[in-house]
Write a protein that holds these residues in place. Structure first.
Motif, PDB file in Angstrom:
ATOM      1  N   PRO A  16       6.564  58.141   0.089  1.00  0.00           N
ATOM      2  CA  PRO A  16       6.652  59.580  -0.181  1.00  0.00           C
ATOM      3  C   PRO A  16       8.095  60.068  -0.063  1.00  0.00           C
ATOM      4  O   PRO A  16       8.817  59.689   0.861  1.00  0.00           O
ATOM      5  CB  PRO A  16       5.784  60.210   0.918  1.00  0.00           C
ATOM      6  N   SER A  17       8.508  60.887  -1.003  1.00  0.00           N
ATOM      7  CA  SER A  17       9.871  61.416  -0.954  1.00  0.00           C
ATOM      8  C   SER A  17       9.870  62.877  -1.370  1.00  0.00           C
ATOM      9  O   SER A  17       8.977  63.343  -2.086  1.00  0.00           O
ATOM     10  CB  SER A  17      10.796  60.612  -1.873  1.00  0.00           C
ATOM     11  N   GLY A  18      10.875  63.591  -0.910  1.00  0.00           N
ATOM     12  CA  GLY A  18      11.039  64.970  -1.329  1.00  0.00           C
ATOM     13  C   GLY A  18      11.464  65.037  -2.787  1.00  0.00           C
ATOM     14  O   GLY A  18      11.838  64.031  -3.394  1.00  0.00           O
ATOM     15  N   VAL A  19      11.393  66.226  -3.360  1.00  0.00           N
ATOM     16  CA  VAL A  19      11.737  66.420  -4.769  1.00  0.00           C
ATOM     17  C   VAL A  19      12.888  67.422  -4.862  1.00  0.00           C
ATOM     18  O   VAL A  19      12.856  68.473  -4.208  1.00  0.00           O
ATOM     19  CB  VAL A  19      10.529  66.933  -5.571  1.00  0.00           C
ATOM     20  N   THR A  20      13.878  67.087  -5.667  1.00  0.00           N
ATOM     21  CA  THR A  20      15.033  67.967  -5.837  1.00  0.00           C
ATOM     22  C   THR A  20      15.303  68.212  -7.314  1.00  0.00           C
ATOM     23  O   THR A  20      14.892  67.427  -8.177  1.00  0.00           O
ATOM     24  CB  THR A  20      16.309  67.356  -5.214  1.00  0.00           C
ATOM     25  N   ILE A  21      15.985  69.300  -7.589  1.00  0.00           N
ATOM     26  CA  ILE A  21      16.578  69.526  -8.907  1.00  0.00           C
ATOM     27  C   ILE A  21      18.083  69.602  -8.701  1.00  0.00           C
ATOM     28  O   ILE A  21      18.572  70.381  -7.871  1.00  0.00           O
ATOM     29  CB  ILE A  21      16.051  70.810  -9.564  1.00  0.00           C
ATOM     30  N   VAL A  22      18.801  68.757  -9.438  1.00  0.00           N
ATOM     31  CA  VAL A  22      20.254  68.674  -9.316  1.00  0.00           C
ATOM     32  C   VAL A  22      20.867  69.384 -10.518  1.00  0.00           C
ATOM     33  O   VAL A  22      20.449  69.164 -11.659  1.00  0.00           O
ATOM     34  CB  VAL A  22      20.717  67.208  -9.260  1.00  0.00           C
ATOM     35  N   THR A  23      21.843  70.234 -10.269  1.00  0.00           N
ATOM     36  CA  THR A  23      22.422  71.043 -11.344  1.00  0.00           C
ATOM     37  C   THR A  23      23.944  70.957 -11.349  1.00  0.00           C
ATOM     38  O   THR A  23      24.574  70.637 -10.338  1.00  0.00           O
ATOM     39  CB  THR A  23      22.021  72.523 -11.192  1.00  0.00           C
ATOM     40  N   THR A  24      24.507  71.275 -12.503  1.00  0.00           N
ATOM     41  CA  THR A  24      25.958  71.395 -12.639  1.00  0.00           C
ATOM     42  C   THR A  24      26.245  72.236 -13.878  1.00  0.00           C
ATOM     43  O   THR A  24      25.317  72.750 -14.531  1.00  0.00           O
ATOM     44  CB  THR A  24      26.635  70.016 -12.735  1.00  0.00           C
ATOM     45  N   LEU A  25      27.514  72.379 -14.223  1.00  0.00           N
ATOM     46  CA  LEU A  25      27.931  73.083 -15.436  1.00  0.00           C
ATOM     47  C   LEU A  25      28.744  72.134 -16.299  1.00  0.00           C
ATOM     48  O   LEU A  25      29.545  71.344 -15.782  1.00  0.00           O
ATOM     49  CB  LEU A  25      28.781  74.307 -15.087  1.00  0.00           C
ATOM     50  N   ASP A  26      28.533  72.204 -17.625  1.00  0.00           N
ATOM     51  CA  ASP A  26      29.339  71.366 -18.509  1.00  0.00           C
ATOM     52  C   ASP A  26      30.669  72.054 -18.806  1.00  0.00           C
ATOM     53  O   ASP A  26      30.976  73.130 -18.260  1.00  0.00           O
ATOM     54  CB  ASP A  26      28.569  71.015 -19.789  1.00  0.00           C
ATOM     55  N   THR A  27      31.472  71.461 -19.671  1.00  0.00           N
ATOM     56  CA  THR A  27      32.816  71.986 -19.945  1.00  0.00           C
ATOM     57  C   THR A  27      32.789  73.345 -20.626  1.00  0.00           C
ATOM     58  O   THR A  27      33.780  74.078 -20.607  1.00  0.00           O
ATOM     59  CB  THR A  27      33.594  70.992 -20.830  1.00  0.00           C
ATOM     60  N   GLU A  28      31.645  73.704 -21.221  1.00  0.00           N
ATOM     61  CA  GLU A  28      31.506  75.003 -21.878  1.00  0.00           C
ATOM     62  C   GLU A  28      30.815  76.027 -20.983  1.00  0.00           C
ATOM     63  O   GLU A  28      30.492  77.133 -21.420  1.00  0.00           O
ATOM     64  CB  GLU A  28      30.730  74.840 -23.184  1.00  0.00           C
ATOM     65  N   GLY A  29      30.565  75.634 -19.731  1.00  0.00           N
ATOM     66  CA  GLY A  29      29.939  76.554 -18.793  1.00  0.00           C
ATOM     67  C   GLY A  29      28.436  76.637 -18.903  1.00  0.00           C
ATOM     68  O   GLY A  29      27.815  77.532 -18.312  1.00  0.00           O
ATOM     69  N   GLN A  30      27.817  75.695 -19.649  1.00  0.00           N
ATOM     70  CA  GLN A  30      26.368  75.676 -19.792  1.00  0.00           C
ATOM     71  C   GLN A  30      25.733  74.906 -18.631  1.00  0.00           C
ATOM     72  O   GLN A  30      26.251  73.883 -18.189  1.00  0.00           O
ATOM     73  CB  GLN A  30      25.969  75.020 -21.115  1.00  0.00           C
ATOM     74  N   SER A  31      24.601  75.415 -18.163  1.00  0.00           N
ATOM     75  CA  SER A  31      23.907  74.778 -17.041  1.00  0.00           C
ATOM     76  C   SER A  31      23.212  73.503 -17.493  1.00  0.00           C
ATOM     77  O   SER A  31      22.577  73.465 -18.549  1.00  0.00           O
ATOM     78  CB  SER A  31      22.868  75.740 -16.451  1.00  0.00           C
ATOM     79  N   ARG A  32      23.328  72.468 -16.695  1.00  0.00           N
ATOM     80  CA  ARG A  32      22.657  71.192 -16.953  1.00  0.00           C
ATOM     81  C   ARG A  32      22.003  70.731 -15.656  1.00  0.00           C
ATOM     82  O   ARG A  32      22.471  71.052 -14.560  1.00  0.00           O
ATOM     83  CB  ARG A  32      23.662  70.132 -17.430  1.00  0.00           C
ATOM     84  N   GLY A  33      20.921  69.944 -15.781  1.00  0.00           N
ATOM     85  CA  GLY A  33      20.260  69.497 -14.563  1.00  0.00           C
ATOM     86  C   GLY A  33      19.168  68.476 -14.809  1.00  0.00           C
ATOM     87  O   GLY A  33      18.780  68.210 -15.951  1.00  0.00           O
TER      88      GLY A  33
END
Length: 221
Positions: A16-33
């Motif tokens: 069993p493991s916890g669940v995460t959502i990992v996020t960042t921004l690309d070079t154009e400032g768009q959210s990715r994850g």
């Protein structure tokens, strides 16, 4: 048994493991994850964490070129969001659930915890890359966690009762053995009296003796 991809995945899904959502921004400032369960703390001083990212992930290039990322540890309210972020081609940020954190990264305002990090290093690991980060900002909230177990997203409340029932069966078996040793009463009689006395072994022994319940005849051979 010789290991293969299917067996390895099945073996790992039993942890069993916890669940995460990992996020960042690309070079154009768009959210990715992306959704990740391969997440762990790494160091307390300095505060560091690690996350594993598939080499085939849509956002692989973005994360390996960005200098920052955020990890959002999910409560049970975010099960559907975890599914969306685990789906290739989905419009992951369409629901407007995220806000900008202290470092300008997308974070979930009501995640159990959100950790905003500066990238430390990348380490190749087979078909994944291990991304380590130094935590610069953190927010924590109360709640129940979403857990990944047996190939499914689950809640802790689903897992705990089954474990408690198994423990009760084990304890009851030990108690029955103890009562039988002192009284020589039958297994079913011992179980019934243990239930009657709230699983108090000594009370069960005393009750059987007070009732004068017959014990099985022992024949030595």
């Amino acid at each position: 048994m010789k290991i293969d991809d299917k067996l390895f995945r099945k073996a790992m899904s039993s942890f069993p493991s916890g669940v995460t959502i990992v996020t960042t921004l690309d070079t154009e400032g768009q959210s990715r994850g992306f959704t990740a369960t391969a997440f762990s703390s790494l160091s307390c001083n300095p505060p560091m964490i690690l996350i594993c990212l598939s080499n085939k992930a849509e956002c692989f290039q973005t994360f390996t070129s960005s200098g920052r990322f955020a990890v959002n540890i999910l409560s049970q309210d975010y099960e559907q969001l975890a599914m969306r972020f685990a789906t290739t081609g989905a419009d992951k940020f369409a629901g407007g659930e995220f806000v900008l954190g202290e470092s300008g990264l997308p974070v979930l305002p009501y995640a159990l915890a959100s950790l905003e990090c500066k990238v430390d290093q990348f380490h190749p690991g087979g078909d994944h890359v291990i991304l380590t980060g130094i935590v610069e900002h953190a927010n924590v909230h109360e709640g129940e966690a979403t857990v990944y177990f047996g190939g499914k997203f689950r809640f802790l409340a689903e897992l705990v009762p089954a474990k408690i029932d198994a423990l009760k069966l084990q304890v009851t078996a030990l108690m029955i053995k103890a009562v039988r040793k002192e009284t020589r009463a039958g297994t079913l009689d011992c179980r019934a009296v243990l239930d009657e006395t709230g699983c108090d072994v000594q009370k069960a022994i005393d009750l059987i003796r007070s009732r004068g319940q017959k014990t099985p005849k022992i024949v030595w051979v």
